[in-house]
Structures are given as structure tokens and as C-alpha cells.
Write a protein that holds these residues in place. Structure first.
Motif, short mmCIF file in Angstrom:
data_model
loop_
_atom_site.label_atom_id
_atom_site.label_comp_id
_atom_site.label_asym_id
_atom_site.label_seq_id
_atom_site.Cartn_x
_atom_site.Cartn_y
_atom_site.Cartn_z
N PRO A 81 -5.86 -33.88 -35.47
CA PRO A 81 -4.72 -33.57 -34.60
C PRO A 81 -4.02 -34.84 -34.13
O PRO A 81 -4.67 -35.83 -33.79
N ALA A 82 -2.70 -34.82 -34.13
CA ALA A 82 -1.93 -36.00 -33.74
C ALA A 82 -2.25 -36.45 -32.32
O ALA A 82 -2.17 -37.64 -32.01
N LYS A 83 -2.65 -35.51 -31.46
CA LYS A 83 -2.98 -35.89 -30.07
C LYS A 83 -4.24 -36.75 -30.02
O LYS A 83 -4.45 -37.50 -29.07
N TRP A 84 -5.10 -36.62 -31.03
CA TRP A 84 -6.29 -37.45 -31.10
C TRP A 84 -5.97 -38.83 -31.65
O TRP A 84 -6.38 -39.84 -31.09
N PRO A 86 -2.59 -40.52 -32.99
CA PRO A 86 -1.15 -40.46 -33.27
C PRO A 86 -0.73 -41.13 -34.58
O PRO A 86 0.18 -40.65 -35.25
N ALA A 89 -0.49 -38.90 -37.77
CA ALA A 89 0.34 -37.68 -37.70
C ALA A 89 1.06 -37.38 -39.01
O ALA A 89 1.41 -36.23 -39.27
#
Length: 360
Positions: A81-84, A86, A89
Motif C-alpha cells: 500500500p502506498a501509505k506504507w 510511498p 506507489a
């Protein structure tokens, strides 16, 4: 204490017959004794913790340039996940690009993607299927590229909980369906065992037998290869040898193993020589020494590919990698990221090519 032999003796011992372990897990053909396969981890492990935003175009150019050096395995991204993470992404776009317009290369290249959970692998498979592509297989003359995946476990409970929010046993159970699905889709799987020689929370007291147990478990469940990682760069020559002996005692074949060294304390190349003497022929590295561990303060990047290639070639080993071209790439990507080039051999090579003398 174990004494490192001279390079000439190292080369002779590398060609000597070695006793076969009690059991074998390898699915890849045995490497010749004087050939070393380098796994270039710069585009994934090297870039994932960079603070400066990196464009998709820069990542693709880095991969394009690396593909022309003779390297045969490149970590291209991570389906996290990009939140993990970036910086990862754009991994789906990277995979799509490499399927549609693979870089020109004189050799087949395996592009590897980290999948931390089953959803990550499912997302990778969706991209393959949307493009009407298969993963391909090594040795298939019709495939110029192959798609592979990697997954990871940690050698200490503290690091496992900090990095994956689960225990070691839970991380192993998460890995099982990933391996199962990958095998159903004919996708090669690489395992990682993090903090095998030192943990930012538990120090250097990492159990070699625990590392061997995790490594054997990953291989037994179907992983094709396991990279044992000194994530924090705490490893020393004696402890590296102790770990390798524990892995051998567990019946794990050298051909199933890779070593992944970070150079925090300047010991990565020393530990590499220990690995070579023990018969390991697969090593991970990152162009320009990119990378670092966000969970370990002061941990510097992976051993630089340029430094590793220079050392291996100096010992008479073969990698198939063009050191001069790799050095140019290290200088270029370091400039793109606005950071120092951490490869000493790379800087010296670039200076020589420019007709300059490197500083003493």
C-alpha cells in the motif's frame, strides 16, 4: 577464530569438491563455481526509503539502464500500500511498462516484486492477466524477461512485530498462501530472512539456528531461493561464518541461498568473502549503495553493486556485469536523488573514465 584465506586459496577452495548436504530444495540449475549471480536491488530496496519524491520516469530509466549492464535479476518494485511505502506507489505501472516494452538486453532478465501479503500478489497477477501476459520462466529462450516475487520474514520477534505487525510464526503462515498461489501461476518465489546477523531491538544476539529454521521452512513450503539478510549491517566475519555453518548443518544447499549485506560498519565485502569461501554464489547489492533500514538508526545502504563487482572480479570470479556502465549509473542516480554516491569503486571508476585522479 576463523582466519580468512588469501584470494588465491579462496579460488582453489571454490573449485574443490564439497560434501553434499543431507537434503536439497533447489529448483534452479547449479551455478558454476567461478560465477556469481548478483541480484540488483536498487530500484526497490534502494529507493523505497528515499525521502525525496522519485518520478516514475526516473525509476523506469534506472531499470532501463541497469538492464544493459549484464545483470540478470533486478528488484523492480513492491506491491505494498502506498501509505506504507510511498515510493513504491507506481509499481503497477512499472510492471505494465516492463510487460509492454521490456528493455533491450543481451540476456534474459528476471524482474522481481516484493509482495508482503496475498493481496499484493493478487494485484500483481491482475496486472499480468490484464496485459495477457504470463510470468515466463528462466531458461526459456522465447522469454526476454520473467516476472518473479519475493516475500519476507524476520529472524527476531521484535523486528517482525515492528516491521510486519505480527510474530514470526504468523508471518510464516501469511507466506504459505502467497507461495501456493505463486506456484499455481508458475511464478518463481524468493524468500528473505531479515536481521539475520543483528537486530535494532535485540542487538547482535540473533540465533543462527532460528535463521536456519526459518530459511528451511520457506524452502520447504516452495520458495525457490532464500536471501539471508544482514539488514542492519551488524554482521562480522566470525558471526557470518557461524550462521553459514548453521544453515549447512540444517541441510540447506548453498545453491538455495543468497546473502544480502548492508555496509553500516564497513564489513559487507569482508562478509562477502566469507560467503564465497563457504560456497555461496548469489549476492544482493544496490547500485550506488542505495538503501537503508528505517527501523535501524544509522543503518546505511546495501553494499554497492560497483564495489561488489570490483571485489569479485579482483578475485577472479565472473559476474557478467559491466563495471564501467554500472559505475556511470551509480553516479547518475545519486545525482538524480541529490545524495552522495556511496560506492568507492564506482567513484574511482567514473573518475578514471573522466581522465581524473580520485582523491586519496
Amino acid at each position: 577464530m576463523h582466519q580468512l584465506r588469501l584470494p588465491l586459496q579462496l579460488l582453489r577452495s571454490a573449485r574443490a569438491a564439497r560434501p553434499r548436504p543431507a537434503r536439497r530444495f533447489a529448483t534452479e540449475a547449479r551455478l558454476t563455481t567461478d560465477h556469481v549471480r548478483i541480484v540488483e536491488v536498487g530500484p526497490r530496496d534502494g529507493l523505497q526509503n528515499e525521502k525525496k519524491s522519485i518520478s516514475l520516469e526516473t525509476k523506469l530509466e534506472l531499470i532501463e539502464r541497469l538492464s544493459k549492464t549484464g545483470v540478470t535479476t533486478i528488484e523492480a518494485g513492491s506491491f505494498v500500500p502506498a501509505k506504507w511505502v510511498p515510493q513504491m506507489a507506481s509499481t503497477s505501472e512499472i510492471l505494465q511498462h516492463l510487460i509492454k516494452t521490456p528493455p533491450q538486453s543481451h540476456n534474459q532478465i528476471a524482474y522481481n516484486y516484493l509482495v508482503p501479503n496475498i493481496r499484493g500478489l493478487e494485484n500483481l497477477i491482475k496486472v499480468l492477466e490484464a496485459e495477457g501476459a504470463t510470468a515466463g520462466s528462466r531458461g526459456d529462450s522465447k522469454s526476454t524477461t520473467t516476472t518473479e516475487v519475493s516475500l519476507f520474514a524476520a529472524a527476531t520477534e521484535s523486528f517482525s512485530k515492528a516491521n510486519t505487525n505480527c510474530s514470526i510464526s504468523e508471518s510464516i503462515e501469511r507466506a504459505r498462501p502467497i507461495v501456493t498461489l505463486a506456484k499455481e501461476k508458475d511464478i518463481r518465489v524468493r524468500g528473505y530472512v531479515s536481521v539475520a546477523l543483528g537486530c535494532p531491538y535485540e542487538g547482535t544476539d540473533v540465533s543462527p539456528s532460528k535463521v536456519a529454521e526459518i530459511t528451511a521452512t520457506l524452502l520447504e513450503m516452495g520458495a525457490d531461493e532464500v536471501s539471508v539478510a544482514d539488514t542492519t549491517g551488524m554482521g562480522t566475519a566470525p558471526r557470518t561464518l557461524e550462521l553459514l555453518r548453521a544453515l549447512a548443518a540444517a541441510g540447506i544447499a548453498n545453491s538455495d541461498l543468497a546473502l544480502h549485506f548492508h555496509d553500516t560498519y564497513g564489513q559487507a565485502l569482508v562478509n562477502t568473502v566469507v560467503g564465497l569461501e563457504h560456497g555461496i554464489r548469489i549476492f544482493d547489492s544496490s547500485v550506488g549503495g542505495l538503501g537503508g533500514c528505517p527501523y535501524s538508526k544509522g543503518a546505511t545502504g546495501n553494499v554497492a553493486t560497483e564495489d561488489l563487482v570490483h571485489t569479485l572480479h579482483g578475485l577472479g570470479m565472473h559476474t557478467g556485469i559491466d563495471l564501467e556502465e554500472m559505475s556511470r549509473i551509480g553516479a547518475w542516480i545519486s545525482g538524480e536523488l541529490g545524495r552522495a554516491n556511496d560506492s568507492r569503486a564506482g567513484k574511482a571508476t567514473v573518475a578514471r573514465l573522466a581522465g581524473e585522479k580520485p582523491c586519496s
